[in-house]
Design a protein around this motif. Structure first.
Motif, PDB file in Angstrom:
ATOM      1  N   PRO A   5      40.775  -2.097 -11.464  1.00 19.08           N
ATOM      2  CA  PRO A   5      41.143  -3.102 -10.454  1.00 19.08           C
ATOM      3  C   PRO A   5      42.408  -2.728  -9.696  1.00 19.08           C
ATOM      4  CG  PRO A   5      41.494  -3.936 -12.684  1.00 19.08           C
ATOM      5  CD  PRO A   5      40.813  -2.599 -12.807  1.00 19.08           C
ATOM      6  N   PHE A   6      43.103  -1.682 -10.153  1.00 17.28           N
ATOM      7  CA  PHE A   6      44.338  -1.259  -9.509  1.00 17.28           C
ATOM      8  C   PHE A   6      44.121  -0.090  -8.544  1.00 17.28           C
ATOM      9  CE2 PHE A   6      45.429  -2.987 -13.690  1.00 17.28           C
ATOM     10  CZ  PHE A   6      46.147  -4.093 -13.275  1.00 17.28           C
ATOM     11  N   ALA A   7      42.896   0.343  -8.382  1.00 18.09           N
ATOM     12  CA  ALA A   7      42.597   1.468  -7.493  1.00 18.09           C
ATOM     13  C   ALA A   7      42.915   1.093  -6.048  1.00 18.09           C
ATOM     14  CB  ALA A   7      41.144   1.880  -7.629  1.00 18.09           C
ATOM     15  N   TYR A   8      43.368   2.083  -5.302  1.00 17.55           N
ATOM     16  CA  TYR A   8      43.658   1.916  -3.874  1.00 17.55           C
ATOM     17  C   TYR A   8      42.456   2.454  -3.119  1.00 17.55           C
ATOM     18  CZ  TYR A   8      46.182   2.469   0.545  1.00 17.55           C
ATOM     19  OH  TYR A   8      46.593   2.396   1.842  1.00 17.55           O
ATOM     20  N   ARG A   9      41.894   1.647  -2.225  1.00 17.76           N
ATOM     21  CA  ARG A   9      40.645   2.030  -1.558  1.00 17.76           C
ATOM     22  C   ARG A   9      40.709   1.653  -0.081  1.00 17.76           C
ATOM     23  NH1 ARG A   9      34.977   0.123  -3.916  1.00 17.76           N
ATOM     24  NH2 ARG A   9      34.673   2.311  -4.219  1.00 17.76           N
ATOM     25  N   ARG A  10      40.200   2.575   0.760  1.00 16.23           N
ATOM     26  CA  ARG A  10      40.103   2.326   2.202  1.00 16.23           C
ATOM     27  C   ARG A  10      38.798   2.929   2.717  1.00 16.23           C
ATOM     28  NH1 ARG A  10      43.456  -0.702   1.236  1.00 16.23           N
ATOM     29  NH2 ARG A  10      45.546  -0.899   2.030  1.00 16.23           N
ATOM     30  N   THR A  11      38.150   2.203   3.630  1.00 16.31           N
ATOM     31  CA  THR A  11      36.912   2.668   4.254  1.00 16.31           C
ATOM     32  C   THR A  11      37.174   2.923   5.731  1.00 16.31           C
ATOM     33  OG1 THR A  11      35.559   1.437   2.685  1.00 16.31           O
ATOM     34  CG2 THR A  11      34.501   2.085   4.755  1.00 16.31           C
TER      35      THR A  11
END
Length: 70
Positions: A5-11
């Protein structure tokens, strides 16, 4: 792919209905393509946009990074 849940994600949207999602979870960088991984000519058309998206993602982390393509 299972991310914490702490992952950094961008699309980032690319051309012709494609998008690429970069996720950083700890020290692991993962890339997902949507709707699927492009092949052949389509892949070559997306390289410039992919590189720009990758650059923007790394810049959004606020770190300096050296990217090596093999």
């Amino acid at each position: 792919m299972t991310l914490s849940p702490f992952a950094y994600r961008r699309t980032y949207p690319l051309r012709n209905g494609y998008a690429v999602t970069f996720s950083l979870d700890g020290l692991q960088l993962q890339v997902e393509w949507s709707p699927d991984l492009p092949q052949g000519r389509q892949a070559r058309k997306l390289v410039k946009g992919y590189r720009l998206a990758r650059h923007r993602f790394i810049a959004s982390l606020g770190v300096n990074a050296l990217v090596v393509e093999l």
